[in-house]
Motif scaffolding. Structure first.
Motif, PDB file in Angstrom:
ATOM      1  N   LYS A  17     122.655  48.958  45.093  1.00 44.14           N
ATOM      2  CA  LYS A  17     124.034  49.341  45.316  1.00 44.14           C
ATOM      3  C   LYS A  17     124.700  49.972  44.223  1.00 44.14           C
ATOM      4  O   LYS A  17     124.930  49.549  43.622  1.00 44.14           O
ATOM      5  CB  LYS A  17     125.050  48.011  46.217  1.00 44.14           C
ATOM      6  N   LEU A  18     125.307  50.721  44.382  1.00 41.87           N
ATOM      7  CA  LEU A  18     125.722  51.614  43.362  1.00 41.87           C
ATOM      8  C   LEU A  18     127.544  52.519  43.876  1.00 41.87           C
ATOM      9  O   LEU A  18     127.710  51.928  45.271  1.00 41.87           O
ATOM     10  CB  LEU A  18     125.657  53.327  43.049  1.00 41.87           C
TER      11      LEU A  18
ATOM     12  N   ARG B 251     116.692  58.918  49.572  1.00 39.10           N
ATOM     13  CA  ARG B 251     117.125  59.072  50.115  1.00 39.10           C
ATOM     14  C   ARG B 251     118.453  57.625  50.444  1.00 39.10           C
ATOM     15  O   ARG B 251     118.818  56.965  51.020  1.00 39.10           O
ATOM     16  CB  ARG B 251     117.004  59.352  51.811  1.00 39.10           C
ATOM     17  N   PRO B 252     119.265  58.772  50.036  1.00 33.92           N
ATOM     18  CA  PRO B 252     120.693  57.607  49.822  1.00 33.92           C
ATOM     19  C   PRO B 252     121.458  57.467  51.059  1.00 33.92           C
ATOM     20  O   PRO B 252     122.014  58.429  51.921  1.00 33.92           O
ATOM     21  CB  PRO B 252     121.613  58.292  48.636  1.00 33.92           C
ATOM     22  N   THR B 253     121.517  55.782  51.286  1.00 34.69           N
ATOM     23  CA  THR B 253     122.775  56.410  52.264  1.00 34.69           C
ATOM     24  C   THR B 253     123.699  56.046  52.014  1.00 34.69           C
ATOM     25  O   THR B 253     124.750  55.092  51.215  1.00 34.69           O
ATOM     26  CB  THR B 253     122.454  55.211  53.347  1.00 34.69           C
ATOM     27  N   VAL B 254     124.957  56.832  51.760  1.00 35.68           N
ATOM     28  CA  VAL B 254     126.099  57.080  51.948  1.00 35.68           C
ATOM     29  C   VAL B 254     127.442  56.080  53.122  1.00 35.68           C
ATOM     30  O   VAL B 254     127.063  56.362  54.118  1.00 35.68           O
ATOM     31  CB  VAL B 254     126.545  57.746  52.043  1.00 35.68           C
ATOM     32  N   PHE B 255     128.569  55.868  52.365  1.00 38.47           N
ATOM     33  CA  PHE B 255     129.126  54.965  53.287  1.00 38.47           C
ATOM     34  C   PHE B 255     130.876  54.918  52.533  1.00 38.47           C
ATOM     35  O   PHE B 255     130.901  55.173  50.490  1.00 38.47           O
ATOM     36  CB  PHE B 255     129.111  53.585  52.709  1.00 38.47           C
TER      37      PHE B 255
ATOM     38  N   ASP C 213     120.967  61.957  59.520  1.00 42.65           N
ATOM     39  CA  ASP C 213     121.995  62.359  61.247  1.00 42.65           C
ATOM     40  C   ASP C 213     122.748  61.303  61.249  1.00 42.65           C
ATOM     41  O   ASP C 213     123.560  61.173  61.992  1.00 42.65           O
ATOM     42  CB  ASP C 213     121.039  62.511  62.182  1.00 42.65           C
ATOM     43  N   ALA C 214     123.172  60.379  60.524  1.00 34.28           N
ATOM     44  CA  ALA C 214     124.763  59.189  60.361  1.00 34.28           C
ATOM     45  C   ALA C 214     125.979  59.839  61.021  1.00 34.28           C
ATOM     46  O   ALA C 214     125.958  61.089  60.734  1.00 34.28           O
ATOM     47  CB  ALA C 214     124.702  58.555  59.799  1.00 34.28           C
ATOM     48  N   THR C 215     126.686  59.619  62.660  1.00 38.47           N
ATOM     49  CA  THR C 215     128.001  59.891  62.120  1.00 38.47           C
ATOM     50  C   THR C 215     129.032  59.706  61.277  1.00 38.47           C
ATOM     51  O   THR C 215     128.975  58.646  60.348  1.00 38.47           O
ATOM     52  CB  THR C 215     127.879  59.110  63.356  1.00 38.47           C
ATOM     53  N   HIS C 216     129.642  60.220  61.120  1.00 36.95           N
ATOM     54  CA  HIS C 216     131.069  60.079  60.250  1.00 36.95           C
ATOM     55  C   HIS C 216     131.605  58.635  61.310  1.00 36.95           C
ATOM     56  O   HIS C 216     132.169  58.107  59.901  1.00 36.95           O
ATOM     57  CB  HIS C 216     131.949  60.989  60.970  1.00 36.95           C
ATOM     58  N   GLU C 217     131.255  58.293  61.862  1.00 43.25           N
ATOM     59  CA  GLU C 217     132.428  56.765  62.648  1.00 43.25           C
ATOM     60  C   GLU C 217     131.134  55.512  61.933  1.00 43.25           C
ATOM     61  O   GLU C 217     132.267  54.955  61.616  1.00 43.25           O
ATOM     62  CB  GLU C 217     133.078  56.921  63.936  1.00 43.25           C
ATOM     63  N   ARG C 218     130.641  55.835  61.933  1.00 48.43           N
ATOM     64  CA  ARG C 218     129.101  55.154  61.535  1.00 48.43           C
ATOM     65  C   ARG C 218     129.258  54.685  60.114  1.00 48.43           C
ATOM     66  O   ARG C 218     129.340  53.568  59.483  1.00 48.43           O
ATOM     67  CB  ARG C 218     127.873  55.170  62.104  1.00 48.43           C
ATOM     68  N   ARG C 219     129.378  55.518  58.933  1.00 41.77           N
ATOM     69  CA  ARG C 219     129.735  55.332  58.048  1.00 41.77           C
ATOM     70  C   ARG C 219     131.117  55.133  57.138  1.00 41.77           C
ATOM     71  O   ARG C 219     131.203  55.207  56.043  1.00 41.77           O
ATOM     72  CB  ARG C 219     128.803  56.611  57.270  1.00 41.77           C
ATOM     73  N   ASN C 220     132.056  55.975  58.047  1.00 41.69           N
ATOM     74  CA  ASN C 220     132.903  55.672  57.963  1.00 41.69           C
ATOM     75  C   ASN C 220     133.893  55.193  58.563  1.00 41.69           C
ATOM     76  O   ASN C 220     134.748  55.609  59.552  1.00 41.69           O
ATOM     77  CB  ASN C 220     133.984  57.167  57.696  1.00 41.69           C
TER      78      ASN C 220
ATOM     79  N   GLU D  88     127.686  44.618  56.022  1.00 46.85           N
ATOM     80  CA  GLU D  88     126.348  44.320  56.405  1.00 46.85           C
ATOM     81  C   GLU D  88     125.304  45.597  56.082  1.00 46.85           C
ATOM     82  O   GLU D  88     123.859  45.478  55.703  1.00 46.85           O
ATOM     83  CB  GLU D  88     126.433  44.054  57.369  1.00 46.85           C
ATOM     84  N   ASP D  89     125.756  46.072  56.686  1.00 49.04           N
ATOM     85  CA  ASP D  89     124.847  47.720  56.679  1.00 49.04           C
ATOM     86  C   ASP D  89     124.428  48.005  55.759  1.00 49.04           C
ATOM     87  O   ASP D  89     123.158  49.344  54.057  1.00 49.04           O
ATOM     88  CB  ASP D  89     125.536  48.780  57.004  1.00 49.04           C
ATOM     89  N   VAL D  90     125.287  48.307  54.432  1.00 45.31           N
ATOM     90  CA  VAL D  90     125.798  48.348  53.013  1.00 45.31           C
ATOM     91  C   VAL D  90     124.594  47.710  52.223  1.00 45.31           C
ATOM     92  O   VAL D  90     123.264  47.782  51.804  1.00 45.31           O
ATOM     93  CB  VAL D  90     126.761  48.656  52.253  1.00 45.31           C
ATOM     94  N   ARG D  91     124.263  46.600  52.535  1.00 46.01           N
ATOM     95  CA  ARG D  91     124.038  45.466  51.718  1.00 46.01           C
ATOM     96  C   ARG D  91     122.082  45.657  52.751  1.00 46.01           C
ATOM     97  O   ARG D  91     121.302  45.254  51.704  1.00 46.01           O
ATOM     98  CB  ARG D  91     124.352  43.744  52.124  1.00 46.01           C
ATOM     99  N   ALA D  92     122.582  45.692  53.616  1.00 51.43           N
ATOM    100  CA  ALA D  92     120.494  46.537  54.415  1.00 51.43           C
ATOM    101  C   ALA D  92     120.165  47.494  53.494  1.00 51.43           C
ATOM    102  O   ALA D  92     118.966  47.418  53.051  1.00 51.43           O
ATOM    103  CB  ALA D  92     120.583  46.367  55.886  1.00 51.43           C
ATOM    104  N   ALA D  93     120.961  48.651  53.092  1.00 51.82           N
ATOM    105  CA  ALA D  93     120.926  49.762  52.839  1.00 51.82           C
ATOM    106  C   ALA D  93     120.326  49.472  51.128  1.00 51.82           C
ATOM    107  O   ALA D  93     119.398  50.163  50.801  1.00 51.82           O
ATOM    108  CB  ALA D  93     121.547  51.112  53.236  1.00 51.82           C
ATOM    109  N   GLY D  94     121.107  48.785  50.456  1.00 54.66           N
ATOM    110  CA  GLY D  94     120.718  48.947  49.732  1.00 54.66           C
ATOM    111  C   GLY D  94     119.598  47.938  48.938  1.00 54.66           C
ATOM    112  O   GLY D  94     119.151  47.750  48.253  1.00 54.66           O
ATOM    113  N   GLY D  95     119.518  47.122  49.717  1.00 51.72           N
ATOM    114  CA  GLY D  95     118.277  45.902  50.147  1.00 51.72           C
ATOM    115  C   GLY D  95     116.699  47.142  50.101  1.00 51.72           C
ATOM    116  O   GLY D  95     115.620  46.263  50.108  1.00 51.72           O
ATOM    117  N   SER D  96     116.935  48.146  51.132  1.00 52.92           N
ATOM    118  CA  SER D  96     115.719  48.963  51.845  1.00 52.92           C
ATOM    119  C   SER D  96     115.689  49.846  50.585  1.00 52.92           C
ATOM    120  O   SER D  96     114.336  50.733  50.219  1.00 52.92           O
ATOM    121  CB  SER D  96     115.226  49.168  52.590  1.00 52.92           C
TER     122      SER D  96
END
Length: 279
Positions: free
Chosen positions: A2-3, A32-36, A75-82, A165-173
């Motif tokens: 997690k960065l 494949r980073p998950t951005v938030f 393909d995440a939406t803007h609203e989901r990540r922001n 919660e999404d950040v913790r999950a993405a950073g864990g995997s």
């Protein structure tokens, strides 16, 4: 992993460009980073083209999350990540509802479990174009700081907790990359970052994530109330960075190409990733 990318300056620190290049670097390395971006905002006057582009589709988002998503792929939406986006409007010579000088908030878009909720400023006129484009008929109207704080407790804070919660999950995997807003030191509660990059015009400072969290807690006395708004300079005043790197200015054309940014700032990314991996 997690960065966190935070800004040492409240406006135009360069953190989005830095985060976009970091996303491109991570992809080039095979991740494949998950951005938030937990919270964002733009101004109907200064960012008119961006506002019209989003509102024309009945949506509200800014160019920062758009750049991040494009750099990261997926393909995440803007609203989901922001999940929270605020639209400001100018009020020359006047103070806004929330105490802002020369501007006031017009509309907040908040992501909930059932979709988007809208909060509108009941003390100012909402432009007809926005009323035509955005689904504001059933929006929640606030006409005082107290009413706005109630909306925050019921809508904004739960949205941020769900994103955490999404950040913790993405950073864990894999790799979760979070860009803060303004010069806020910690944009989410109960998320531990492996490393933190603080970006100012012309430099990047890298910090250990655990020490960053401890300094932020010290700055607030470990109180929950208000901890989301601790400013970066209060935290950096308690810590020595692991490293500091100069960042050269980039042209507009360079900033528009995530791979070019990744190359230009490669030394800073090397040190940030090394700090995260050394934990």
């Amino acid at each position: 992993m997690k960065l966190l990318v935070a800004g040492g300056d409240p406006v135009d620190a360069g953190k989005t460009t830095f985060a976009v290049g970091l996303a491109a670097r991570l992809r080039a390395d095979g991740s494949r980073p998950t951005v938030f971006k937990p919270r964002a905002g733009n101004d109907r006057w200064f960012d008119h083209d961006d506002v019209r582009r989003a509102a024309g589709d009945g949506r509200l988002y800014g160019k920062d999350i758009d750049r991040l998503l494009r750099a990261a792929g997926g393909d995440a939406t803007h609203e989901r990540r922001n999940p929270i986006h605020r639209l400001w409007g100018p009020t020359p010579g006047e103070t806004g509802l929330l105490g802002e000088s020369d501007r006031t908030f017009l509309v907040d878009r908040v992501r909930t479990t059932d979709g988007d909720e809208w909060v509108v400023n009941g003390t100012t006129e909402i432009p007809d174009a926005l009323r035509d484009d955005l689904p504001l008929v059933e929006a929640r109207r606030v006409d005082s700081v107290r009413a706005f704080n109630e909306a925050m407790r019921e809508l904004h804070l739960p949205a941020l907790d769900r994103l955490a919660e999404d950040v913790r999950a993405a950073g864990g995997s894999g790799v979760a990359l979070v860009e803060s807003y303004g010069d806020v030191a910690m944009p989410l509660r109960e998320v531990g970052f492996d490393a933190v990059a603080v970006v100012d015009p012309g430099r990047c400072r890298v910090y250990d994530g655990d020490r960053w969290a401890l300094a932020r807690e010290t700055a607030t006395g470990d109180r929950d109330e208000g901890t989301l708004e601790v400013h970066v300079d209060r935290v950096t005043g308690m810590l020595d960075p692991l490293s500091t790197r100069d960042l050269r200015p980039l042209t507009g054309e360079e900033r528009d190409d995530p791979d070019v940014v990744a190359s230009a700032y490669s030394a800073a990314y090397d040190e940030l990733l090394a700090a995260a991996q050394d934990r």
